[in-house]
Design a protein around this motif. Sequence first.
Motif, PDB file in Angstrom:
ATOM      1  N   HIS A  28       2.426   3.292  -9.698  1.00 16.56           N
ATOM      2  CA  HIS A  28       2.725   4.499  -8.916  1.00 16.56           C
ATOM      3  C   HIS A  28       2.245   4.356  -7.473  1.00 16.56           C
ATOM      4  N   LYS A  29       2.768   3.370  -6.786  1.00 20.53           N
ATOM      5  CA  LYS A  29       2.277   3.029  -5.461  1.00 20.53           C
ATOM      6  C   LYS A  29       3.128   3.618  -4.326  1.00 20.53           C
ATOM      7  N   ILE A  30       2.479   3.735  -3.170  1.00 19.33           N
ATOM      8  CA  ILE A  30       3.172   4.014  -1.913  1.00 19.33           C
ATOM      9  C   ILE A  30       3.414   2.670  -1.240  1.00 19.33           C
ATOM     10  N   MET A  31       4.661   2.298  -1.039  1.00 24.92           N
ATOM     11  CA  MET A  31       4.996   1.011  -0.433  1.00 24.92           C
ATOM     12  C   MET A  31       5.066   1.167   1.083  1.00 24.92           C
ATOM     13  N   VAL A  32       4.296   0.313   1.777  1.00 22.73           N
ATOM     14  CA  VAL A  32       4.186   0.397   3.230  1.00 22.73           C
ATOM     15  C   VAL A  32       4.607  -0.937   3.846  1.00 22.73           C
ATOM     16  N   ALA A  33       5.568  -0.893   4.746  1.00 18.13           N
ATOM     17  CA  ALA A  33       6.048  -2.109   5.409  1.00 18.13           C
ATOM     18  C   ALA A  33       4.985  -2.656   6.355  1.00 18.13           C
ATOM     19  N   VAL A  34       4.780  -3.975   6.296  1.00 21.44           N
ATOM     20  CA  VAL A  34       3.846  -4.653   7.204  1.00 21.44           C
ATOM     21  C   VAL A  34       4.620  -5.684   8.007  1.00 21.44           C
ATOM     22  N   ASN A  35       4.465  -5.628   9.325  1.00 23.10           N
ATOM     23  CA  ASN A  35       5.118  -6.603  10.195  1.00 23.10           C
ATOM     24  C   ASN A  35       4.119  -7.126  11.222  1.00 23.10           C
ATOM     25  N   ALA A  36       4.602  -7.972  12.121  1.00 24.39           N
ATOM     26  CA  ALA A  36       3.715  -8.592  13.105  1.00 24.39           C
ATOM     27  C   ALA A  36       3.000  -7.558  13.965  1.00 24.39           C
ATOM     28  N   GLU A  37       3.713  -6.521  14.377  1.00 24.04           N
ATOM     29  CA  GLU A  37       3.100  -5.496  15.230  1.00 24.04           C
ATOM     30  C   GLU A  37       1.944  -4.785  14.526  1.00 24.04           C
ATOM     31  N   LYS A  38       2.138  -4.445  13.266  1.00 18.04           N
ATOM     32  CA  LYS A  38       1.079  -3.734  12.542  1.00 18.04           C
ATOM     33  C   LYS A  38      -0.142  -4.623  12.328  1.00 18.04           C
ATOM     34  N   ILE A  39       0.092  -5.924  12.196  1.00 22.34           N
ATOM     35  CA  ILE A  39      -1.035  -6.854  12.053  1.00 22.34           C
ATOM     36  C   ILE A  39      -1.751  -7.018  13.394  1.00 22.34           C
TER      37      ILE A  39
END
Length: 232
Positions: A28-39
């Motif tokens: 039951h997770k919340i899926m969060v996109a991770v990209n270069a900017e967020k890193i």
Amino acid sequence: MEAKSLNGVMTFAPTSRKELMQYAFDNHKIMVAVNAEKILHATDESRALINRNLGYPDGIGAVWALQKKGAEKVVKIPGCELWLDVVQSYYKVKSFYLIGGKQDIIETTVSKLKSEFKGINICNFRNGYIKTEAEELALIEDIKKHNPDVIFVAMGSPKQELLMERIQKQHQAVYQGLGGSFDVFTGNVKRAPDWWVRNNMEWTYRLLSQPSRIKRQIHLVRFFVNLHLNRY
């Protein structure tokens, strides 16, 4: 499914979309996109937000960073494709609730989903303009009433993730933040052609199409330099 710390951002390294979706449904997770900017631009607040949930590699930068950490079989999973994979895989057995976008966009999105996925159970939907606490509380009560299995929220980060967390406290489900995916799905915003996507050059296409993005793209150069120097 293993996770790696990328500048303090815990990012899972799925070897397939099916693996990621199964993990999200099992937990039951919340899926969060991770990209270069967020890193690159991670703060204590943004790290905590992602780390509380299920960060996945939405961009090629995140994939390369995970590979340098030893996750050789990780795959890139664009969020604008993932939500449709979820629909395709579960529309016959799960129910859905959609939040986000302008009223005409969300209505067109729902209409198109019902046309392409015959029999899909969309419990309810609403636009992304939640202006008061009373409106948010009414939304949460409506979600609890309809009891959906999957909730998509297209409002942009971190607003959508914070809203999903508040809803999740009242209703357990699988959540995914979609940013502008409803606009792409309805054709209101054009995504890069397939060749650019397949060759991991979507960011280049966006830059050529929108030269005004140059300041944003310069930050990506910093990310790749840091990545080469093993700073993540």
